[in-house]
Design an enzyme around this catalytic site. Structure first.
Site, PDB file in Angstrom:
ATOM      1  N   ASN A 178       1.512  12.216   5.726  1.00 56.11           N
ATOM      2  CA  ASN A 178       2.131  10.958   5.346  1.00 56.11           C
ATOM      3  C   ASN A 178       3.624  11.116   5.594  1.00 56.11           C
ATOM      4  OD1 ASN A 178       3.033   8.660   4.080  1.00 56.11           O
ATOM      5  ND2 ASN A 178       2.479   9.282   2.004  1.00 56.11           N
ATOM      6  N   GLY A 179       4.216  10.211   6.367  1.00 48.20           N
ATOM      7  CA  GLY A 179       5.645  10.341   6.670  1.00 48.20           C
ATOM      8  C   GLY A 179       5.868  10.192   8.158  1.00 48.20           C
ATOM      9  N   ARG A 217      -2.846   1.409  -1.658  1.00 46.65           N
ATOM     10  CA  ARG A 217      -1.553   1.679  -1.022  1.00 46.65           C
ATOM     11  C   ARG A 217      -1.435   0.985   0.335  1.00 46.65           C
ATOM     12  NH1 ARG A 217       0.587   6.767  -3.025  1.00 46.65           N
ATOM     13  NH2 ARG A 217       1.419   7.266  -0.986  1.00 46.65           N
ATOM     14  N   CYS A 276       0.143   5.698   3.803  1.00 42.02           N
ATOM     15  CA  CYS A 276      -0.878   6.746   3.941  1.00 42.02           C
ATOM     16  C   CYS A 276      -1.224   7.386   2.599  1.00 42.02           C
ATOM     17  CB  CYS A 276      -0.383   7.851   4.854  1.00 42.02           C
ATOM     18  SG  CYS A 276       0.119   7.257   6.463  1.00 42.02           S
ATOM     19  N   LYS A 309       5.348 -14.252  -3.024  1.00 39.77           N
ATOM     20  CA  LYS A 309       3.966 -14.050  -3.473  1.00 39.77           C
ATOM     21  C   LYS A 309       3.019 -14.840  -2.586  1.00 39.77           C
ATOM     22  CE  LYS A 309       4.164 -11.248  -5.381  1.00 39.77           C
ATOM     23  NZ  LYS A 309       5.278 -10.443  -5.740  1.00 39.77           N
ATOM     24  N   LYS A 356       1.445  -1.008  -0.561  1.00 34.43           N
ATOM     25  CA  LYS A 356       1.945  -1.016  -1.931  1.00 34.43           C
ATOM     26  C   LYS A 356       3.226  -0.199  -2.034  1.00 34.43           C
ATOM     27  CE  LYS A 356       1.905  -1.802  -6.314  1.00 34.43           C
ATOM     28  NZ  LYS A 356       2.419  -3.141  -6.635  1.00 34.43           N
ATOM     29  N   GLU A 384       2.783 -13.338   0.960  1.00 34.83           N
ATOM     30  CA  GLU A 384       2.157 -12.016   0.952  1.00 34.83           C
ATOM     31  C   GLU A 384       0.637 -12.094   0.913  1.00 34.83           C
ATOM     32  OE1 GLU A 384       4.580  -8.603  -1.418  1.00 34.83           O
ATOM     33  OE2 GLU A 384       4.079 -10.346  -2.619  1.00 34.83           O
ATOM     34  N   HIS A 409      21.074 -28.356   3.496  1.00 38.11           N
ATOM     35  CA  HIS A 409      21.674 -27.704   4.666  1.00 38.11           C
ATOM     36  C   HIS A 409      20.609 -27.192   5.635  1.00 38.11           C
ATOM     37  CE1 HIS A 409      25.545 -28.101   2.728  1.00 38.11           C
ATOM     38  NE2 HIS A 409      24.991 -27.622   1.626  1.00 38.11           N
ATOM     39  N   TRP A 436      -1.721   4.591   7.583  1.00 39.86           N
ATOM     40  CA  TRP A 436      -1.029   3.316   7.780  1.00 39.86           C
ATOM     41  C   TRP A 436      -0.127   3.555   8.984  1.00 39.86           C
ATOM     42  CZ3 TRP A 436       4.076   1.268   7.170  1.00 39.86           C
ATOM     43  CH2 TRP A 436       4.140  -0.124   6.999  1.00 39.86           C
ATOM     44  N   GLU A 481      10.826 -15.387  -5.242  1.00 40.50           N
ATOM     45  CA  GLU A 481       9.654 -14.578  -5.601  1.00 40.50           C
ATOM     46  C   GLU A 481       8.361 -15.397  -5.461  1.00 40.50           C
ATOM     47  OE1 GLU A 481       9.092 -11.584  -5.880  1.00 40.50           O
ATOM     48  OE2 GLU A 481       7.303 -11.351  -7.100  1.00 40.50           O
TER      49      GLU A 481
HETATM   50  C1  G6P Z   1       6.269  -3.172  -0.959  1.00 38.55           C
HETATM   51  C2  G6P Z   1       5.335  -3.836  -1.946  1.00 38.55           C
HETATM   52  C3  G6P Z   1       6.116  -4.833  -2.796  1.00 38.55           C
HETATM   53  C4  G6P Z   1       7.264  -4.150  -3.486  1.00 38.55           C
HETATM   54  C5  G6P Z   1       8.160  -3.400  -2.493  1.00 38.55           C
HETATM   55  C6  G6P Z   1       9.154  -2.496  -3.201  1.00 38.55           C
HETATM   56  O1  G6P Z   1       6.732  -4.100  -0.040  1.00 38.55           O
HETATM   57  O2  G6P Z   1       4.298  -4.501  -1.255  1.00 38.55           O
HETATM   58  O3  G6P Z   1       5.247  -5.404  -3.766  1.00 38.55           O
HETATM   59  O4  G6P Z   1       8.027  -5.083  -4.169  1.00 38.55           O
HETATM   60  O5  G6P Z   1       7.370  -2.567  -1.646  1.00 38.55           O
HETATM   61  O6  G6P Z   1       8.432  -1.494  -3.858  1.00 38.55           O
HETATM   62  P1  G6P Z   1       8.955  -0.677  -5.087  1.00 38.55           P
HETATM   63  O7  G6P Z   1       7.837   0.264  -5.428  1.00 38.55           O
HETATM   64  O8  G6P Z   1      10.188   0.047  -4.621  1.00 38.55           O
HETATM   65  O9  G6P Z   1       9.266  -1.628  -6.171  1.00 38.55           O
END
Ligand code: G6P
Length: 608
Positions: free
Chosen positions: A100-101, A27, A2, A485, A603, A488, A504, A74, A481
């Site tokens: 937000n929260g 965000r 949010c 990516k 985000k 995502e 395995h 959100w 990673e």
């Molecule tokens: C969300 C974002 C990721 C990020 C993760 C941790 O899932 O989409 O890109 O790696 O949060 O966020 P931070 O701000 O704690 O690194």
């Protein structure tokens, strides 16, 4: 997650609020809304979907207002819908709240308020706040909000507007970020400085348990316990240009291409070539604690957790201290063994991730020294840790983290050298390492120049439904990673595995339709990786290999080869991850995905 924006001043408020919301779009959100006080009363508009849809809705109305609050939601309680979008109103339709929260005791409060005759319009936890404030409001909005919040359990960054207090905004924070912008005769609030930078760079970060009362004359910060707080004004050096896309099609692409610069910024002034070590006043302040540490825990979520895995290998190799990597969300709810010789690092780009913050608080409670590795200056994790080190990646807007990841990894490398040089790492080896770190930005630039060949591979495989990423040693976390990516942003099912683990399970998936990305650079496990490539080839899998520039052989084994420059083994993740970021990016673009705002993702995840 949010987003909140509020404005009071002399300008027309709606364009400012909408522009602020757009700055917070990164965000992640599912609906948007606004409340403003006009000569006709309290105006509310809210809509499921994008901020631009809310803007279109408002375009028809000629709203004259200089005070308002706005929100991107959100969903946590109640589906994304027009109804559940914020702002939420009290029974009389005179008090508007954005939040937000999560209000954890909302069901109890809702039952209590229903007993008092309040009627509810939505499924949200936030709506109870509007009704609770209505219960206590007798003309003093600040006090009514304060009393209401004293009954609330949970987290909030919130803002309140009331028709009968027409030139006031009250905002409060507990667990969700909120910042006040001190402009010239105008004041803003926002959940992120990006939303108010156009108007002012003078900001005050609210702390947990604080409320701010904003009028045309200024703002006053108090606590829930009614103490007045002297505001600590900070000047933000990020400008709007730094947050804009700078000519790139997407923020993510811009951020991938910023990595030579962000890496330079992460190490700027920190490499000591003469002594083969790392200079850092923040690490120096914790020197004794770090020297005494007999165990290090690295904790984070998502991409930050992957960076932590690389950090584990680096610190154990260079400093010979046992390191554990913990998912913050798991750590916070188990019973970890911690003592005062444990140093706990929170790794977080935003510095606001709810689980990472909670894990850090848990570690602190149990006696560990807690240090932050954050990007956002002044973020909650940065403030609440006993010390730490910023990664200086600059604002990262694309939801999928790229430049923050490489900056986190290089900073973990710096920490490994710093710790190593206090223990067994020799000056000669230290010098070799800092020189190699110094060369990284230029090597990343060279990889970025190969983007067209990576784009071709992406187009070739954009129609696939599955991908496998395999690596060993330092590049096992990179495989994770790379897969993250891809899933995502392109919504392709992708899995990362340590290459030897393929036998395995994942090997059962391999056939002529399965692309397998191998990170097969010339490091200490090169020979082992070659055997794994053979295993895939003999099952007719498609091999895309990331290989060292000097590898003349790999072309005979792999179907596609992407070359990366050579460096020390422990720095290779900083180079091998770049083609994987580009591969995911071009794949997502080819599939028509919303790269910067992937579906269902946020985000900054400020709820657990
Ligand atoms: C969300 C974002 C990721 C990020 C993760 C941790 O899932 O989409 O890109 O790696 O949060 O966020 P931070 O701000 O704690 O690194």
């Amino acid at each position: 997650m949010c987003g909140i924006v509020g404005y009071i001043g002399k300008e027309q408020a709606l364009p400012i609020l909408l522009e602020g919301l757009k700055r917070l779009e990164y965000r992640g959100y599912d609906s948007a809304g606004v409340a403003a006080i006009t000569s006709d009363g309290l105006m509310i508009e809210k809509k499921k979907g994008r901020v631009s849809q809310l803007e279109s809705l408002l375009a028809g109305n000629r709203v004259d207002t200089t005070i308002g609050i706005a929100h991107t939601r959100w969903a946590t309680h109640g589906v994304p819908s027009d109804e559940n979008a914020h702002p939420h109103l009290d029974c009389a339709g005179k008090i508007a709240v954005i939040h937000n929260g999560i209000i954890e005791n909302y069901l109890t409060l809702k039952a209590y308020l229903k007993g008092k005759g309040h009627t509810f319009r939505t499924d949200t936890d936030t709506e109870i706040l509007a009704h609770l404030i209505e219960e206590y409001y007798d003309g003093d909005l600040l006090e009514a909000t304060r009393i209401a919040l004293s009954e609330v359990e949970g987290t909030y960054g919130l803002a309140v507007l009331a028709l009968d207090s027409p030139r006031e905004i009250v905002a409060a924070r507990n667990g969700s970020p909120l910042v006040v912008g001190d402009g010239d005769g105008e004041y803003l609030i926002a959940s992120d400085v990006a939303a108010l930078l156009r108007h002012t760079n003078r900001v005050v970060y609210l702390q947990d348990g604080e409320l701010v009362h904003i009028t045309d004359e200024g703002f006053v910060i108090t606590t829930l316990a009614r103490e007045t707080i002297e505001p600590s004004i900070q000047e933000i050096s990020w400008n709007l240009e730094m947050i804009e896309k700078g000519g790139f099609a997407h923020f993510m692409l811009k951020e991938i291409f910023e990595q030579p610069v962000s890496l330079r910024n992460a190490v700027r002034g920190r490499l000591d070539f003469a002594d083969g070590t790392v200079r850092s006043s923040s690490l120096n302040q914790c020197r004794d604690i770090l020297r005494r540490a007999d165990r290090i825990i690295l904790s984070g979520c998502g991409t930050s957790w992957h960076a932590s895995l690389i950090g584990e290998y680096m610190i154990e190799e260079l400093a010979r201290v046992p390191v554990e990597v913990e998912y913050a969300s798991e750590f916070r709810y188990r019973s970890p063994v911690i003592d005062e010789k444990t140093v706990f690092f929170s790794i977080s780009q935003s510095g606001e991730t709810a689980d990472t913050l909670a894990a850090m608080r848990e570690a602190k409670r149990k006696g560990a020294t807690v240090l932050g590795i954050c990007n956002v200056v002044g973020s909650t994790i940065a403030r609440e840790s006993d010390g730490g080190i910023y990664i200086h990646a600059g604002p990262e807007i694309g939801v999928a983290s790229t430049k923050a990841f490489t900056s986190q990894v290089v900073v973990l490398g710096l920490i490994a050298v710093f710790l190593g040089r206090m223990r067994g790492l020799s000056a000669d080896r230290g010098k070799q390492i800092v020189q190699a770190i110094d060369r990284l930005p230029e090597q990343v630039e060279r990889i970025l120049e190969t983007r067209d060949s990576i784009k071709e591979i992406a187009h070739r495989f954009a129609d696939r439904s599955n991908f496998l990423f395999l690596g060993r040693g330092y590049n096992f976390p990179v495989a994770l990673e790379g897969a993250l990516k891809m899933k995502e942003i392109s919504y392709i099912h992708a899995e990362g595995y340590p290459a030897a683990e393929m036998k395995h399970g994942p090997i059962a998936l391999i056939d002529e339709n399965m692309p397998v990305v191998f990170i097969a650079i010339k490091d200490s496990v090169y020979g082992k990786i070659m055997s794994n490539i053979e295993e895939v080839k003999s099952r007719r899998g498609i091999v895309i290999a990331l290989a060292s520039e000097s590898d003349g052989e790999i072309g005979n084994r792999a179907d596609y080869v992407i070359k990366v420059p050579e460096t020390l083994d422990f720095l290779t993740p900083l180079l091998t991850v770049i083609p994987l970021q580009l591969l995911a990016y071009y794949m997502a673009v080819a599939r028509g995905c919303d790269v910067d705002k992937p579906r269902n993702l946020a985000k900054s995840v400020t709820v657990e």
